[in-house]
Structure formats: structure tokens, C-alpha cells
Design an enzyme around this catalytic site. Structure first.
Site, PDB file in Angstrom:
ATOM      1  N   ASP A   1       0.656  -1.187  -0.133  1.00 19.03           N
ATOM      2  CA  ASP A   1       0.175  -0.042  -0.002  1.00 19.03           C
ATOM      3  C   ASP A   1       0.756   1.341   0.020  1.00 19.03           C
ATOM      4  OD1 ASP A   1      -2.153  -1.655  -0.174  1.00 19.03           O
ATOM      5  OD2 ASP A   1      -2.488  -1.815   1.777  1.00 19.03           O
TER       6      ASP A   1
ATOM      7  N   CYS B   1      -2.007  -8.723  -1.818  1.00 18.00           N
ATOM      8  CA  CYS B   1      -3.540  -9.312  -1.986  1.00 18.00           C
ATOM      9  C   CYS B   1      -3.871  -9.136  -3.469  1.00 18.00           C
ATOM     10  CB  CYS B   1      -4.378  -8.366  -1.270  1.00 18.00           C
ATOM     11  SG  CYS B   1      -3.926  -8.297   0.666  1.00 18.00           S
TER      12      CYS B   1
ATOM     13  N   GLU C   1      -8.642   4.106   5.917  1.00 21.11           N
ATOM     14  CA  GLU C   1      -9.454   3.307   5.033  1.00 21.11           C
ATOM     15  C   GLU C   1     -10.797   2.910   5.534  1.00 21.11           C
ATOM     16  OE1 GLU C   1      -6.310   1.588   1.871  1.00 21.11           O
ATOM     17  OE2 GLU C   1      -7.224   0.429   3.291  1.00 21.11           O
TER      18      GLU C   1
ATOM     19  N   SER D   1     -10.031   1.220   0.653  1.00 23.65           N
ATOM     20  CA  SER D   1      -8.912   0.406   0.172  1.00 23.65           C
ATOM     21  C   SER D   1      -9.507   0.065  -1.458  1.00 23.65           C
ATOM     22  CB  SER D   1      -9.379  -0.876   0.919  1.00 23.65           C
ATOM     23  OG  SER D   1      -8.886  -2.128  -0.043  1.00 23.65           O
TER      24      SER D   1
END
Length: 550
Positions: free
Chosen positions: A120, A192, A440, A466
Site C-alpha cells: 500500500d 492481496c 480506509e 481500500s
């Protein structure tokens, strides 16, 4: 070389003595000094495999004729930080990472950097540092995670764990099922599995020209990723010798290409924060509307989770970013990349292996790209929505406000079935200043999906989302509530309209009513009054400008 400042001349004898103490050989004093910036940590699945990649990068640097020096920066896993105090620190850590890389690189006069990242806020932080330093740099993203498997169905983090929380609360699955999916959804190392923030930023980095072709989708733990790491080590030494610096690559043209690839993938709305911040450090002025302009002119050609059903591994096997660039070749601007090849050369070499995953422009999933920028009486400074993850029948939504001064209160109301069809959940005081840190809101958005309310409930926040968010969810509302924006004036029962096709976000109040409420409004007490976040809140700017520090 920059490193001559610490290794050349008789007056640098003490400096050389200290370098020799680290094990540097005398002959290496003639080589470029390359920093290997690693964000390895045991805390983040996307980063646990980096020790191996560090070895291959070091091999590449030495093969290329450089001397490597490894140093680390911190990393935060947004998924683990989600829904509690930890999420305040995620976006704020981006600035720390950039500052740390700048500090170490300047203090030790390094000639170039390999930036090993994945998740991120770490990737944009590293790119901000590269742009700020303007030295030869190359980025290696550690790669996406493979899909999980449960009951012979592929699984991913967001749909099968975050959304399962809402499903469990609604009684649709039991505790045994919840435990089963949480054990299977994330099978090992990697970022992810969809175009959430980590993988979106990896694709943006490759499209910008700051990593080698194939790097973004090269899967974690695979031999191909090791080879990319090795070649990146060789290549950074060549960049140093040719004096090809980051600002020669991070230009207005490359930024526009990066946004276009992002839009074509339906990527995370967080790029609307990160790309302007990178541009700011590169000395490139871009406006918020640039995202909307490019999105309107970019078909959505790859439908990866959360909006679609494909995974990052599918994108990799379908041809990766070079194949997407090949589809969009006529819309891309040519410029150099760290690979030595130009954008047009890379796009010409790309090939779509699976047209069911990467569509042609005339057969795209949507005619427009992933992000839309909304403005109106509720967001005069702009707001962001991932329009490719919104169903057609809720692209225009009017409902009554349910107002919450923070994520936790809203989450409890959702889980306790207090939110009904037709509601517009408003979560405020979660912006860059008000959060602080612009948390988020994946937990409440995923819970709404899990409660089967995704097509009948909207969510609006001055926080962010997100990349896993789907449905009519509007984030980055600017000005934020803490700065006196209109979102701070909303009351329960107010009528709100979201009109994505016409790019509008409006609060149905007369100007006189708005002025009366504004005259009575006072800013709430800061949630955090000490430490780094207190300083951050005083310096951070609007989400509309990338939430950079003044």
C-alpha cells in the site's frame, strides 16, 4: 559519482576507514555505491519473501559492477491496521518512508537506489523519494499473492474475509465457515490478489516506467520474480553510468500513461492520493480533473477483483501490463523507461494471451475507466468513486443521510442492522487532518456488502477506501469535515444525491440553511494530540492535492 563525496581525496581517509570497517573492498571504492532499500518485514504477507529478492538484487548489482548497501524502511499492512487505531498511521507512514530514504541516501552520498517494495503506502513513499532525490532509481515490487482455495473455489482476501464479516453478522454463514475462509483466503506471500492499492500501485509503477516490464504482475515466490530482481540490480548500475535519473522518467507524459493504465484496470481509488504526491515531488503539476479526463477516454479492459472476478494471476498469465499497454498503444505517450526500452517499444512487444481477461478496446467491460471525480455542494473540492465497481442501477442514487462522526460508530450501526435500504451512510472527520491519517473505510463498506445492502445503501466519507471497496461508495470528500467542509454540516435525514454519470455529489440544502449551520459549526477536538500524528495533522494538506505535507 555522487559517492566520490565520501570516498575520494586524502581528506576522506576517515570516511574510507569507516567504509572499510563494513567490509567494503578497496577495489569497490571505484564502483558506484548502490543503496538497496528494503521494506522487508515479518508483519506483511506481501513483504515476507523479500529476503530472497534482496539476494538476487545484490547479485545483480555486483554483476553490473556496483557496490551494494542494504538499508531498511518500515511497512504497514493496511489489512491488519484496518478498523482500529493502527489505520491512522498507514497514509502518514508514506511521508516517513520518503523522508527516511531521502535522509539515508543524502547522508551517505549514494549513487543510485533499488527500491524493494510491494504494499500500500510503501510503494508511493518510495516513488516520492525517487522523484525528490532525482538520482538513478529502479523499483522492484515483490509480486501478487496467488489465489486461495476453499471448496474448489478460488478465494481472495476482501471478498472472502472482510465481506464474510458482514455475512456472519447477518447469519448467512456460521463460525466454522468463517474460520475456514480466513484460513484459506491468503495462502502465502504476496500482495492481496486483486487490484487493491498494492497491486494497483505496482501496475502504475511499471506503466510509469520505473520498474522493468513484467514486474507488476510477476507473482510472489516464483522464479520469474527472482530474475526480475536480478536484472533490476544490473540495470540500476547502467542507469548510474548513463546518468538517467528519476525525473527523466517521471514526467507529465509518464504520469498520464500511469493514470491511463490505472483506469483501464479499474484500480484502487488510492492512486488519486498517491500519483499527485509523486508528481509533486517530481516537480510536475497535475490537476485532480486529469484523472477524470483520462478515465472518460480510457476503456476498462481488464476486470480484476474486487470489481470483477479475475485475479492478478490471471492478468499475469494473460500477458501482464505490456499486454494492456499493447491494447491501449494508440492512447499512450512515448517516453523512456528504466528498462532502456521506450513505452512504444514495450507496448509493441506486448501480446494478449487470454482475450477473456484483457479485452480489446471495442469489447471493453466498460466504456470508461475505473475512477470518476465528483464535485458539487457536498464536495466543492472534489470526491472520488471507483465507478467500475458500481452497478448500473445505482450509478445515480438519492437517499437520506445517516451521519457518523467516525468509522467505529458507523461500523457498529451497520452490524446492528440500523442501516436500511435508501440510507446514505456519511462517515466524517476521517480525512487527512481529522483522522488524522485518512483511514480506509473497507470494514464498513465490506460489511454493507456482506449484509446484502450494496445495491440499496450508499456511503460517503472524507476518509478513503481500500482498493477492495465496491458499490456506490464516495471517498476523499474535500474539503474534509475537520477543515470546515460541507460534509461537517450534514445532519441525519438530509437528502443527498450521487450522480456518477454527471459527476455530481450534492447536499439538498438551501444556501441560507448551509450558512446558518456553518455559523454554528465548531471543529471537534483532535482525536490524537501527541506524537507523530499530531504533527502530521498540522502539516497535511487536502486529499484533493494528494495529502502531501506543507
Amino acid at each position: 559519482m555522487r559517492s566520490d563525496a565520501v570516498k575520494k581525496g586524502y581528506e576522506r581517509a576517515p570516511h574510507r576507514a569507516l567504509l572499510y570497517a563494513t567490509g567494503v573492498a578497496k577495489r569497490q571504492m571505484e564502483h558506484p555505491f548502490i543503496g538497496l532499500v528494503t521494506s522487508f518485514t515479518d508483519l506483511i504477507p506481501g513483504h515476507i519473501g523479500m529476503r530472497e529478492l534482496e539476494r538476487f538484487i545484490e547479485k545483480g548489482i555486483h554483476t553490473g559492477g556496483g557496490a551494494s548497501f542494504i538499508f531498511g524502511v518500515p511497512g504497514i499492512c493496511d489489512g491488519i491496521a484496518m478498523g482500529h487505531r493502527g489505520m491512522h498511521y498507514s497514509l502518514a507512514s508514506r511521508e516517513l518512508i520518503a523522508d527516511m530514504i531521502e535522509s539515508i541516501t543524502e547522508a551517505h552520498a549514494l549513487d543510485g537506489l533499488v527500491l524493494l517494495t510491494n504494499c500500500d503506502k510503501i510503494t508511493p513513499g518510495m516513488l516520492m523519494a525517487a522523484a525528490r532525490l532525482d538520482i538513478p532509481c529502479i523499483v522492484v515490487t515483490a509480486g501478487p499473492m496467488m489465489s486461495g482455495m476453499y471448496k474448489m473455489q478460488r478465494r481472495s482476501l476482501v471478498r472472502d474475509t472482510f465481506e464474510a464479516v458482514g455475512a456472519y453478522s447477518a447469519g448467512k454463514i456460521d463460525a466454522t465457515e468463517l474460520e475456514a475462509v480466513e484460513m484459506c483466503a491468503c495462502p502465502g506471500p504476496g500482495s492481496c490478489q486483486g487490484v487493491y492499492t498494492a497491486n494497483t500501485m505496482a501496475c502504475v509503477t511499471e506503466a510509469m516506467g520505473m520498474s522493468l516490464p513484467g514486474c507488476a504482475t510477476g507473482l510472489a515466490g516464483m522464479a520469474n520474480k527472482r530474475r526480475i530482481a536480478y536484472e533490476s540490480g544490473i540495470r540500476v548500475v547502467e542507469l548510474v553510468r548513463k546518468d538517467i535519473t528519476s525525473r527523466q522518467i517521471i514526467t507529465r507524459e509518464s504520469i498520464e500513461n500511469a493514470i491511463r493504465i490505472d483506469m483501464s484496470l479499474g484500480g484502487s481509488t488510492n492512486t488519486v492520493l498517491h500519483i499527485p504526491a509523486i508528481a509533486h515531488d517530481a516537480g510536475v503539476d497535475i490537476e485532480l480533473e486529469l484523472f477524470d479526463k483520462i478515465s472518460k477516454d480510457t476503456p476498462h479492459v481488464a476486470n480484476i477483483r474486487p470489481g470483477g472476478d479475475h485475479f492478478m494471476e490471471d492478468l499475469e498469465y494473460a500477458g501482464g501490463i505490456p499486454a494492456v499497454m499493447n491494447v491501449l498503444e494508440s492512447k499512450l505517450k512515448d517516453h523512456i523507461t528504466v528498462s532502456g526500452s521506450t513505452v512504444k517499444e514495450i507496448s509493441a512487444s506486448g501480446a494478449v494471451v487470454n482475450p477473456d481477461v484483457i479485452k480489446t478496446m471495442d469489447k471493453a467491460y466498460h466504456k470508461q475507466g475505473g475512477v470518476a471525480i465528483l464535485r458539487g455542494s457536498l464536495a466543492p473540492g472534489g470526491a472520488v468513486v471507483k465507478q467500475t465497481a458500481v452497478k448500473d442501477d445505482v450509478m445515480v442514487f438519492t437517499g437520506k443521510a445517516r451521519v457518523f462522526d467516525g468509522e467505529e460508530i458507523a461500523m457498529r450501526a451497520i452490524l446492528d442492522d440500523e442501516i436500511k435500504p435508501g440510507d446514505v451512510v456519511v462517515i466524517r472527520y476521517e480525512g487527512p487532518k481529522g483522522g488524522p491519517g485518512m483511514r480506509e473505510m473497507l470494514l464498513p463498506t465490506a460489511a454493507i456488502v456482506g449484509k446484502d445492502l450494496a445495491d440499496s445503501v450508499a456511503l460517503i466519507t472524507d476518509g478513503r477506501f481500500s482498493g477492495g471497496t465496491r458499490g456506490p461508495c464516495i471517498g476523499h470528500v474535500s474539503p474534509e469535515g475537520m477543515a470546515g467542509g460541507p460534509i461537517g454540516l450534514v445532519q441525519d435525514g438530509d437528502k443527498i444525491t450521487i450522480d456518477i454519470p454527471n459527476r455530481k455529489l450534492d447536499l439538498h440544502l438551501s444556501e441560507s440553511e448551509m450558512e446558518e449551520r456553518r455559523s454554528k459549526w465548531t471543529a471537534p477536538e483532535p482525536k490524537i494530540k501527541k506524537g507523530y500524528l499530531s504533527r502530521y495533522a498540522k502539516l497535511v494538506t487536502s486529499a484533493g492535492t494528494g495529502a502531501v505535507l506543507e
